[in-house]
Design a protein around this motif. Structure first.
Motif, PDB file in Angstrom:
ATOM      1  N   LEU A 222       0.830  -1.203   0.000  1.00 51.31           N
ATOM      2  CA  LEU A 222       0.000   0.000   0.000  1.00 51.31           C
ATOM      3  C   LEU A 222       0.868   1.259   0.000  1.00 51.31           C
ATOM      4  N   GLY A 223       2.044   1.146   0.575  1.00 55.16           N
ATOM      5  CA  GLY A 223       3.008   2.234   0.604  1.00 55.16           C
ATOM      6  C   GLY A 223       4.382   1.648   0.841  1.00 55.16           C
ATOM      7  N   PRO A 224       5.442   2.382   0.521  1.00 53.27           N
ATOM      8  CA  PRO A 224       6.790   1.847   0.707  1.00 53.27           C
ATOM      9  C   PRO A 224       7.179   1.747   2.182  1.00 53.27           C
ATOM     10  N   ALA A 225       8.011   0.788   2.483  1.00 50.06           N
ATOM     11  CA  ALA A 225       8.486   0.599   3.862  1.00 50.06           C
ATOM     12  C   ALA A 225       9.246   1.832   4.350  1.00 50.06           C
ATOM     13  N   SER A 226       9.873   2.563   3.431  1.00 45.99           N
ATOM     14  CA  SER A 226      10.623   3.769   3.824  1.00 45.99           C
ATOM     15  C   SER A 226       9.710   4.856   4.385  1.00 45.99           C
TER      16      SER A 226
ATOM     17  N   SER B  63      -0.397  -0.190  -8.961  1.00 46.52           N
ATOM     18  CA  SER B  63       0.595   0.556  -8.186  1.00 46.52           C
ATOM     19  C   SER B  63       0.113   0.815  -6.761  1.00 46.52           C
ATOM     20  N   SER B  64       1.065   1.082  -5.900  1.00 51.94           N
ATOM     21  CA  SER B  64       0.755   1.434  -4.513  1.00 51.94           C
ATOM     22  C   SER B  64      -0.159   2.659  -4.462  1.00 51.94           C
ATOM     23  N   ALA B  65       0.116   3.652  -5.289  1.00 49.34           N
ATOM     24  CA  ALA B  65      -0.676   4.888  -5.276  1.00 49.34           C
ATOM     25  C   ALA B  65      -2.134   4.626  -5.628  1.00 49.34           C
ATOM     26  N   LYS B  66      -2.369   3.780  -6.620  1.00 48.09           N
ATOM     27  CA  LYS B  66      -3.753   3.487  -7.011  1.00 48.09           C
ATOM     28  C   LYS B  66      -4.475   2.677  -5.935  1.00 48.09           C
TER      29      LYS B  66
END
Length: 197
Positions: A28-32, A167-170
């Motif tokens: 859903l979002g990057p680990a960073s 994509s995570s954003a979508k």
């Protein structure tokens, strides 16, 4: 596969299933960009039945942004270990989860899907009801519908199995637009039984 077993597998991929299974190629979002959530740490006991894990042991990393979740059912001696982190989507919080390992029976069910490596992520919405009750929602139906409607790339199988290839954003946009009724349809409730020292 029975509905209860499907829910167990989804809870195992912990995040994406009420009446089916949802898995994604992308988190859903990057680990960073993980958000620290110290209130998740501790041991939680299920307040429900039928597909719930009896106990969740949530262990944070030193920085508090990575989680290891050990899910246990004493009755049938099943267990799973998930690696995860929290992503904020507006005011809401979601767990990004990846299965690390599980007992042989559950691993066999996950391996049967053929998607463990290609679609390693699952998601769960969560909220706290006070400090000691954790509410977890698996928005599988909403994700399934988003793929069927073409709002997310992926494929569906059966009534509620969904494999997301977007994509995570979508994915964040779709989940962020859901109301609480869709995010927490048939939620799982856990009561804190032990906080970390």
């Amino acid at each position: 596969m029975t509905l209860a077993r499907i829910r167990t597998v989804a809870a195992l991929l912990l995040a994406v299933a009420l009446a089916g299974c949802a898995a994604s190629k992308s988190p859903l979002g990057p680990a960073s960009e993980a958000v620290g959530e110290p209130r998740l740490a501790g041991t939680w006991a299920s307040e429900g039945s039928g597909g719930d894990w009896e106990y969740l042991h949530i262990l944070p990393s030193d920085d508090g942004k990575q989680l290891q979740i050990v899910a246990v059912n004493q009755g049938d001696k099943s267990w799973a270990v998930l690696d995860g982190y929290v992503t904020a989507v507006g005011e809401r919080r979601f767990l990004n989860l990846r299965l690390a390992t599980a007992d042989a029976g559950l691993m066999a069910e996950v391996e049967k899907s053929g998607r463990k490596d290609s679609h390693p992520y699952s998601f769960a919405a969560y909220a706290f009801d006070g400090d000691d009750v954790l509410r977890i929602g698996y928005p599988v139906e909403a994700l399934h519908q988003a793929v069927k409607d073409g709002r997310l790339a992926g494929e569906t199988s059966g009534d509620y199995d969904v494999f997301i290839a977007d994509s995570s954003a979508k994915i964040a946009a779709v989940l962020g637009a859901l109301d609480d009724a869709a995010l927490f349809k048939d939620p799982k409730h856990y009561k804190r039984i032990k906080s970390p020292p």
